[in-house]
Design a protein around this motif. Structure first.
Motif, PDB file in Angstrom:
ATOM      1  N   MET A   1      -0.863   4.914  -0.101  1.00 10.51           N
ATOM      2  CA  MET A   1      -0.114   6.129   0.205  1.00 10.51           C
ATOM      3  C   MET A   1       0.156   6.951  -1.050  1.00 10.51           C
ATOM      4  O   MET A   1       0.132   8.182  -1.002  1.00 10.51           O
ATOM      5  CB  MET A   1       1.209   5.766   0.880  1.00 10.51           C
ATOM      6  N   ALA A   2       0.431   6.281  -2.179  1.00 11.35           N
ATOM      7  CA  ALA A   2       0.782   6.998  -3.404  1.00 11.35           C
ATOM      8  C   ALA A   2       0.391   6.167  -4.611  1.00 11.35           C
ATOM      9  O   ALA A   2       0.335   4.932  -4.552  1.00 11.35           O
ATOM     10  CB  ALA A   2       2.277   7.321  -3.438  1.00 11.35           C
TER      11      ALA A   2
ATOM     12  N   VAL B   1       0.158  11.614  -5.997  1.00 10.40           N
ATOM     13  CA  VAL B   1       0.167  11.195  -7.400  1.00 10.40           C
ATOM     14  C   VAL B   1       1.549  11.481  -7.966  1.00 10.40           C
ATOM     15  O   VAL B   1       1.974  12.636  -8.037  1.00 10.40           O
ATOM     16  CB  VAL B   1      -0.920  11.916  -8.217  1.00 10.40           C
ATOM     17  N   ILE B   2       2.265  10.431  -8.370  1.00 10.90           N
ATOM     18  CA  ILE B   2       3.607  10.539  -8.922  1.00 10.90           C
ATOM     19  C   ILE B   2       3.533  10.174 -10.399  1.00 10.90           C
ATOM     20  O   ILE B   2       3.070   9.082 -10.742  1.00 10.90           O
ATOM     21  CB  ILE B   2       4.592   9.626  -8.188  1.00 10.90           C
ATOM     22  N   CYS B   3       3.969  11.083 -11.262  1.00  7.80           N
ATOM     23  CA  CYS B   3       3.938  10.853 -12.710  1.00  7.80           C
ATOM     24  C   CYS B   3       5.296  10.354 -13.182  1.00  7.80           C
ATOM     25  O   CYS B   3       6.326  10.987 -12.909  1.00  7.80           O
ATOM     26  CB  CYS B   3       3.563  12.131 -13.449  1.00  7.80           C
ATOM     27  N   ALA B   4       5.293   9.217 -13.858  1.00  6.65           N
ATOM     28  CA  ALA B   4       6.529   8.644 -14.379  1.00  6.65           C
ATOM     29  C   ALA B   4       6.978   9.400 -15.621  1.00  6.65           C
ATOM     30  O   ALA B   4       6.153   9.867 -16.404  1.00  6.65           O
ATOM     31  CB  ALA B   4       6.331   7.169 -14.698  1.00  6.65           C
ATOM     32  N   ASN B   5       8.286   9.496 -15.804  1.00  9.38           N
ATOM     33  CA  ASN B   5       8.833  10.178 -16.972  1.00  9.38           C
ATOM     34  C   ASN B   5       8.919   9.283 -18.197  1.00  9.38           C
ATOM     35  O   ASN B   5       9.172   9.778 -19.304  1.00  9.38           O
ATOM     36  CB  ASN B   5      10.222  10.735 -16.639  1.00  9.38           C
TER      37      ASN B   5
ATOM     38  N   GLY C   1       0.788  -1.226   0.000  1.00  5.15           N
ATOM     39  CA  GLY C   1       0.000   0.000   0.000  1.00  5.15           C
ATOM     40  C   GLY C   1       0.812   1.263   0.000  1.00  5.15           C
ATOM     41  O   GLY C   1       0.247   2.360  -0.015  1.00  5.15           O
ATOM     42  N   GLU C   2       2.141   1.153  -0.005  1.00  2.00           N
ATOM     43  CA  GLU C   2       2.962   2.359  -0.004  1.00  2.00           C
ATOM     44  C   GLU C   2       3.031   2.983  -1.384  1.00  2.00           C
ATOM     45  O   GLU C   2       3.077   4.202  -1.521  1.00  2.00           O
ATOM     46  CB  GLU C   2       4.363   2.020   0.499  1.00  2.00           C
ATOM     47  N   LEU C   3       3.058   2.157  -2.425  1.00  2.00           N
ATOM     48  CA  LEU C   3       3.076   2.650  -3.791  1.00  2.00           C
ATOM     49  C   LEU C   3       2.317   1.670  -4.675  1.00  2.00           C
ATOM     50  O   LEU C   3       2.626   0.473  -4.691  1.00  2.00           O
ATOM     51  CB  LEU C   3       4.506   2.805  -4.302  1.00  2.00           C
TER      52      LEU C   3
ATOM     53  N   ASP D   1       3.250  -2.298  -5.717  1.00  2.00           N
ATOM     54  CA  ASP D   1       4.657  -2.401  -6.067  1.00  2.00           C
ATOM     55  C   ASP D   1       5.441  -3.294  -5.110  1.00  2.00           C
ATOM     56  O   ASP D   1       6.496  -3.803  -5.470  1.00  2.00           O
ATOM     57  CB  ASP D   1       5.287  -1.004  -6.081  1.00  2.00           C
ATOM     58  N   ALA D   2       4.931  -3.510  -3.909  1.00  2.00           N
ATOM     59  CA  ALA D   2       5.657  -4.329  -2.944  1.00  2.00           C
ATOM     60  C   ALA D   2       5.303  -5.802  -3.053  1.00  2.00           C
ATOM     61  O   ALA D   2       6.166  -6.664  -2.912  1.00  2.00           O
ATOM     62  CB  ALA D   2       5.386  -3.832  -1.530  1.00  2.00           C
TER      63      ALA D   2
END
Length: 332
Positions: A82-83, A125-129, A22-24, A49-50
């Motif tokens: 979380m994210a 919200v993290i946007c990947a490059n 749940g972290e990412l 992701d984990a």
């Protein structure tokens, strides 16, 4: 020195940050001919992701409503992560350069409807490059395009509703039981929805509007008149929020309070500020369909108006500027 270089490697740090469930959570939509009918649809996928646990659902297209629905179903089953790790699609990020520059000058970056909802829920919200940056969900898309398509074909699934039932009751249970791995840290960082907050009130389109002096709110060519019971709030000239759900239903909110309203007929949109005459606030309990506009009093016509000529007609003099062009310019 070698040990220090390994410890400071960015991938090593990234792996330590993703050690808890749940972290990412990576999220992406995959457009493909999933049902083998020649028509393309979208499979929205979320992968922890984990642990690699997968959650997905079919939709007709990749849009904000689809992202809202998928995330809401995920939260009801597992909780708030979380994210989120997503791409730079316009669903998650405002890509207009002028809007971004204006947001930097104000000190408030512009947000999409999905970004606004995640901010209210406390989800980063993290946007990947690049697509390679969110490789876990990209690899999952490739795997599902191979295995899931074959299973749907063997099961005779031809509709989106049947495909979603197959995902929920059969495929995801078997897939996660086989491929889910134990995370490095056994802590589950999923959070519950705050008490008193309805997830449906957040995962929707929220637009701010100003209440007119006629107590009407306009939203997408629709006229919403606030009920008379709220006259103590003195809402004229104040801002309210219009919430639009996925099914098109509207709700009006002032602060934390939802307001009662009635939608006026289409003629109200053409009359501008004549809303009270169509549905006056004093008509408590009356329906808009029965509200009528009182006729305007007829103006009495005098004899000059009846004949079409005015008895008080004014004519310019001989030496008036209007007549000089005909008689020529000269002194009287």
């Amino acid at each position: 020195l070698v040990v220090r270089a390994r410890r400071s490697h960015p991938h090593r740090i990234r792996r330590e940050r993703r050690a808890s469930v749940g972290e990412l959570v990576q999220m992406d939509g995959s457009e493909h001919d999933w049902l083998g009918t020649g028509e393309r649809c979208v499979l929205f996928v979320m992968v922890d992701d984990a642990s690699g646990e997968t959650f997905c659902r079919f939709y007709e297209s990749e849009e904000t409503w689809s992202a809202f629905d998928l995330f809401g179903r995920y939260v009801k089953k597992r909780g708030l992560p979380m994210a989120l790790y997503v791409d730079k699609d316009s669903i998650y990020r405002v890509n207009d350069e002028r809007a971004q520059e204006a947001g930097k000058q104000r000190g408030q970056p512009p947000l999409t409807q999905f970004g606004r909802a995640m901010k209210e829920l406390g989800v980063a919200v993290i946007c990947a490059n690049s697509p390679q940056a969110k490789g876990r969900v990209e690899r999952m898309n490739s795997t599902l395009q191979d295995r899931l398509v074959k299973e749907l074909k063997l099961s005779g699934v031809k509709t989106l509703a049947a495909a979603n039932r197959y995902l929920e009751k059969t495929f995801l249970r078997r897939h996660n039981a086989r491929f889910r791995c134990a995370p490095a840290d056994g802590v589950n960082l999923h959070r519950r929805v705050p008490a008193g907050l309805r997830i449906e009130d957040v995962l929707c389109v929220v637009e701010k509007r100003v209440v007119g002096r006629d107590w009407c709110v306009r939203f997408e060519n629709r006229v919403l008149q606030i009920d008379r019971k709220h006259e103590g709030l003195a809402l004229a000239g104040r801002a309210v929020e219009v919430l639009q759900g996925s099914e098109g239903c509207l709700r009006v909110r002032h602060g934390s309070r939802f307001l009662r309203w009635v939608e006026l007929p289409a003629t109200a949109a053409k009359r501008g500020a004549s809303c009270p005459s169509l549905a006056p606030l004093a008509m408590e309990g009356a329906t808009v369909a029965n509200a009528t506009v009182p006729p305007l009093p007829a103006l009495p016509l005098g004899p000059s108006h009846a004949s079409g000529r005015s008895s008080m007609a004014w004519r310019p003099g001989r030496w008036h500027a209007w007549n000089r062009q005909r008689i020529g310019a000269g002194s009287p």
